[in-house]
Scaffold this motif. Structure first.
Motif, mmCIF file in Angstrom:
data_model
loop_
_atom_site.group_PDB
_atom_site.id
_atom_site.type_symbol
_atom_site.label_atom_id
_atom_site.label_comp_id
_atom_site.label_asym_id
_atom_site.label_seq_id
_atom_site.Cartn_x
_atom_site.Cartn_y
_atom_site.Cartn_z
ATOM 1 N N UNK A 3 13.863 0.419 15.389
ATOM 2 C CA UNK A 3 13.214 1.718 15.499
ATOM 3 C C UNK A 3 13.079 2.055 16.985
ATOM 4 N N UNK A 4 13.294 3.305 17.314
ATOM 5 C CA UNK A 4 13.195 3.753 18.701
ATOM 6 C C UNK A 4 12.218 4.901 18.806
ATOM 7 N N UNK A 5 11.560 5.036 19.966
ATOM 8 C CA UNK A 5 10.773 6.242 20.192
ATOM 9 C C UNK A 5 11.719 7.440 20.205
ATOM 10 N N UNK A 6 11.234 8.615 19.886
ATOM 11 C CA UNK A 6 12.070 9.809 19.933
ATOM 12 C C UNK A 6 12.652 9.998 21.328
ATOM 13 N N UNK A 7 13.938 10.343 21.393
ATOM 14 C CA UNK A 7 14.569 10.548 22.695
ATOM 15 C C UNK A 7 14.318 11.984 23.148
ATOM 16 N N UNK A 8 13.816 12.116 24.352
ATOM 17 C CA UNK A 8 13.572 13.466 24.856
ATOM 18 C C UNK A 8 14.805 14.018 25.557
ATOM 19 N N UNK A 9 15.535 13.114 26.175
ATOM 20 C CA UNK A 9 16.653 13.552 27.006
ATOM 21 C C UNK A 9 17.861 12.681 26.695
ATOM 22 N N UNK A 10 18.984 13.286 26.500
ATOM 23 C CA UNK A 10 20.216 12.535 26.307
ATOM 24 C C UNK A 10 21.225 13.030 27.337
ATOM 25 N N UNK A 52 0.845 -1.185 0.000
ATOM 26 C CA UNK A 52 0.000 0.000 0.000
ATOM 27 C C UNK A 52 0.888 1.245 0.000
ATOM 28 N N UNK A 53 0.474 2.230 -0.727
ATOM 29 C CA UNK A 53 1.239 3.478 -0.792
ATOM 30 C C UNK A 53 1.294 4.115 0.599
ATOM 31 N N UNK A 54 2.448 4.608 0.973
ATOM 32 C CA UNK A 54 2.568 5.294 2.260
ATOM 33 C C UNK A 54 1.711 6.552 2.223
ATOM 34 N N UNK A 55 0.856 6.729 3.206
ATOM 35 C CA UNK A 55 -0.102 7.837 3.089
ATOM 36 C C UNK A 55 0.384 9.137 3.730
ATOM 37 N N UNK A 56 1.554 9.104 4.343
ATOM 38 C CA UNK A 56 2.170 10.354 4.806
ATOM 39 C C UNK A 56 1.356 11.134 5.813
ATOM 40 N N UNK A 57 0.554 10.440 6.625
ATOM 41 C CA UNK A 57 -0.281 11.184 7.568
ATOM 42 C C UNK A 57 0.398 11.381 8.923
ATOM 43 N N UNK A 58 1.624 10.974 9.026
ATOM 44 C CA UNK A 58 2.327 11.191 10.291
ATOM 45 C C UNK A 58 1.717 10.399 11.420
ATOM 46 N N UNK A 59 1.418 9.152 11.144
ATOM 47 C CA UNK A 59 0.800 8.328 12.197
ATOM 48 C C UNK A 59 1.841 7.410 12.814
ATOM 49 N N UNK A 60 3.107 7.806 12.756
ATOM 50 C CA UNK A 60 4.155 6.876 13.163
ATOM 51 C C UNK A 60 4.751 7.154 14.530
ATOM 52 N N UNK A 61 4.049 7.893 15.323
ATOM 53 C CA UNK A 61 4.552 8.153 16.673
ATOM 54 C C UNK A 61 4.889 6.835 17.351
ATOM 55 N N UNK A 62 6.148 6.585 17.494
ATOM 56 C CA UNK A 62 6.569 5.286 17.989
ATOM 57 C C UNK A 62 6.566 5.250 19.504
ATOM 58 N N UNK A 63 5.969 4.201 20.070
ATOM 59 C CA UNK A 63 6.003 4.102 21.519
ATOM 60 C C UNK A 63 6.780 2.874 21.963
ATOM 61 N N UNK A 64 6.967 1.937 21.065
ATOM 62 C CA UNK A 64 7.658 0.707 21.426
ATOM 63 C C UNK A 64 8.873 0.520 20.532
ATOM 64 N N UNK A 65 9.977 0.185 21.178
ATOM 65 C CA UNK A 65 11.208 -0.074 20.465
ATOM 66 C C UNK A 65 11.069 -1.415 19.758
ATOM 67 N N UNK A 66 11.479 -1.487 18.505
ATOM 68 C CA UNK A 66 11.253 -2.746 17.799
ATOM 69 C C UNK A 66 12.300 -3.043 16.741
#
Ligand SMILES: Nc1nc2c(ncn2[C@@H]2O[C@H](COP(=O)(O)OP(=O)(O)OP(=O)(O)O)[C@@H](O)[C@H]2O)c(=O)[nH]1
Ligand SMILES: [Mg+2]
Ligand SMILES: [Zn+2]
Length: 363
Positions: free
Chosen positions: A260-267, A234-248
Motif C-alpha cells: 500500500x502506498x500513500x496517494x501520489x501528489x506528483x508524478x 470486524x465489519x469494515x465501517x467505511x468511515x474513510x479513516x485510511x489516509x495512508x502515510x506509511x508505505x507498507x
C-alpha cells in the motif's frame, strides 16, 4: 506503525520463497552466508525499518556504511541483516540488487526518496469512478510503471458509485492499449476475484493512485477475503479513516504480497525514459516510418504519425499528450544535467583549492 489495518503484516515466520525470494537473490546473498540473515523490507519509519525474515518481523537500523554511501533501502527490497546479540540490535548492511525499481521521477528531490518500491512484479494503478478518472493522469502513471520493469494493470474502483461502469472501462481502454483494465468495488467486493490472476504466491503487487481512490480499502478487502475462512473480522465501517502515510507491505493468506502506498501528489516524467513510448504503442509503431528518426511529430515534414492523426487513425489528444510528456522528460533531463554540472563545478573548485594549497597553484 499504521494503525488503520484490520490485519497487519503477520509476525509469523515465513519461508523466503513466500516473500518473493528467488535464484538471483539467493546467488547475490551467497557471499553473506554465516552470521547474516536475509529479509524483505516491509515498511520504513524514518531511520527504522521493519524487515520480514524467516524467523518473523525484525526492526532494523541502517549500517553506517550504507548511510554514508547514501544507499537507502525501499519497501520491497531484499536486504542483508546483521544481528548483534550483545545489544539485541539488527542492522541492515547491504541491499541485494533490485529486479525492478519504481521511482516517481521528480528531479530536485533527494535521489533515494524518489524510490517508491523495489522488486515489484505488478503495479495496480488505482483510479475511481467520479472525478479522479482522468486519461491524461493514467498515461503519466503508465509511463512510470512501464519504465520500472513492473507490469501495470489499471483498476477502476468504486464501480458501485457509477451509473454505467462498463462505459468507464471503455473510456479507460482507449488509453490502456494492451494493459488490463479491471472494474471493481472494494466496498462491495464486486469484481475482486478478477484480481486473482495477479495475486499469486511470492509475487509482489504495489498499489498506486491519487489519495482517496480506495487503495487501502482494497487492501483491507483483499486481506479479509483471503482470511475470512480462518478469522473473525470486524465489519469494515467505511468511515474513510485510511489516509495512508506509511508505505507498507502486506502478505495475503495465499502468499501474495501487496504494498500500500500513500496517494501520489506528483508524478514526474524524469525517470520515465522509454516508458512513454511503451505507453503509446500505437504512436511508437508508426514513428518508425517518419522521415526523421528523431521526429517529434510536431512540424517535421514526412511525419507518418501526424498523417495518421489527420486520417483519424490516432486520437489528437493522445498525440498531444505524447508530445507534452516527452517535452517534460526532456526538460527534466536537462535540469538534471545542469544540476550535475553545478555539482561538478563545485567539486572542481574544491579540488583546485586544495591543489593551490599544496602546490601554491595560481589560476
Ligand atoms: N463507494 C465506495 N467507496 C469506496 C470504495 N473504496 C473506497 N471507498 C471510500 O473511499 C474513501 C477513501 O478510501 P481509502 O482506501 O482511504 O483511499 P486511499 O486510496 O487509500 O487514500 P490515501 O491513503 O489517502 O492515498 C473511503 O471513505 C472509502 O470508504 C468503493 O469501492 N466504493
Ligand atoms: Mg490509503
Ligand atoms: Zn513523426
Amino acid at each position: 506503525m499504521n494503525p488503520d489495518y484490520e490485519h497487519r503484516t503477520s509476525p509469523d515466520p515465513f519461508a523466503l520463497d513466500t516473500l518473493g525470494w528467488d535464484e538471483s537473490f539467493a546467488s547475490a546473498f551467497e557471499r553473506y552466508r554465516g552470521a547474516y540473515t536475509p529479509g524483505r523490507v516491509s515498511s520504513r519509519h524514518r531511520t527504522v525499518f521493519e524487515v520480514v525474515t524467516v524467523s518473523g518481523l525484525v526492526q532494523a537500523g541502517l549500517s553506517g556504511a550504507l548511510h554514508r554511501a547514501g544507499r537507502m533501502p525501499a519497501v520491497g527490497d531484499f536486504v542483508v541483516l546483521l544481528h548483534r546479540p550483545e545489544d539485541g540490535v539488527s542492522m541492515i548492511v547491504d541491499i541485494l540488487p533490485r529486479k525492478t525499481v519504481f521511482t516517481r521521477g521528480i528531479f530536485g528531490k533527494g535521489g533515494d526518496d524518489q524510490v517508491i518500491a523495489a522488486n515489484i512484479d505488478t503495479v495496480f494503478i488505482v483510479t475511481a469512478a467520479g472525478s479522479d478518472l482522468n486519461s491524461r493522469r493514467l498515461e503519466r502513471y503508465l509511463a512510470i510503471v512501464h519504465a520500472s520493469g513492473a507490469k501495470p494493470a489499471i483498476l477502476i474502483n468504486k464501480s458501485d458509485l457509477a451509473a454505467d461502469p462498463s462505459a468507464l472501462a471503455e473510456e479507460v481502454s482507449s488509453v490502456a492499449s494492451e494493459v488490463p483494465v479491471v472494474t471493481i468495488s472494494a466496498a462491495t467486493g464486486s469484481g475482486l476475484s478478477l484480481l486473482d490472476p495477479f495475486l499469486l504466491p511470492g509475487r509482489t503487487v504495489a498499489l498506486i493512485g491519487s489519495s482517496g481512490v480506495g487503495k487501502s480499502t482494497l487492501i483491507n478487502a483483499l486481506l479479509r477475503r483471503t482470511v475470512q475462512d480462518t478469522r473473525q473480522v470486524r465489519e469494515y465501517d467505511g468511515k474513510g479513516r485510511h489516509k495512508t502515510s506509511v508505505r507498507q507491505l502486506f502478505i495475503l493468506e495465499n502468499g501474495a504480497l501487496v504494498i500500500d502506498n500513500p496517494g501520489l501528489r506528483e508524478v514526474g516524467m524524469g525517470a520515465s525514459g522509454s516508458g512513454i513510448d511503451d505507453t503509446f504503442p500505437e504512436i511508437r509503431a508508426l514513428a518508425a516510418g517518419c522521415r526523421f528518426s528523431d521526429c517529434r511529430h510536431e512540424h517535421e515534414p514526412g511525419c507518418v504519425v501526424r498523417e495518421a492523426v489527420e486520417k483519424g487513425l490516432i486520437s489528437q489528444d493522445r498525440l498531444k499528450s505524447y508530445i507534452r510528456l516527452n517535452k517534460e522528460l526532456a526538460f527534466q533531463q536537462e535540469k538534471a544535467e545542469i544540476g550535475l554540472t553545478r555539482y561538478e563545478r563545485k567539486r572542481w573548485k574544491e579540488v583546485s583549492k586544495s591543489a593551490r594549497h599544496i602546490s601554491d597553484f595560481k589560476e
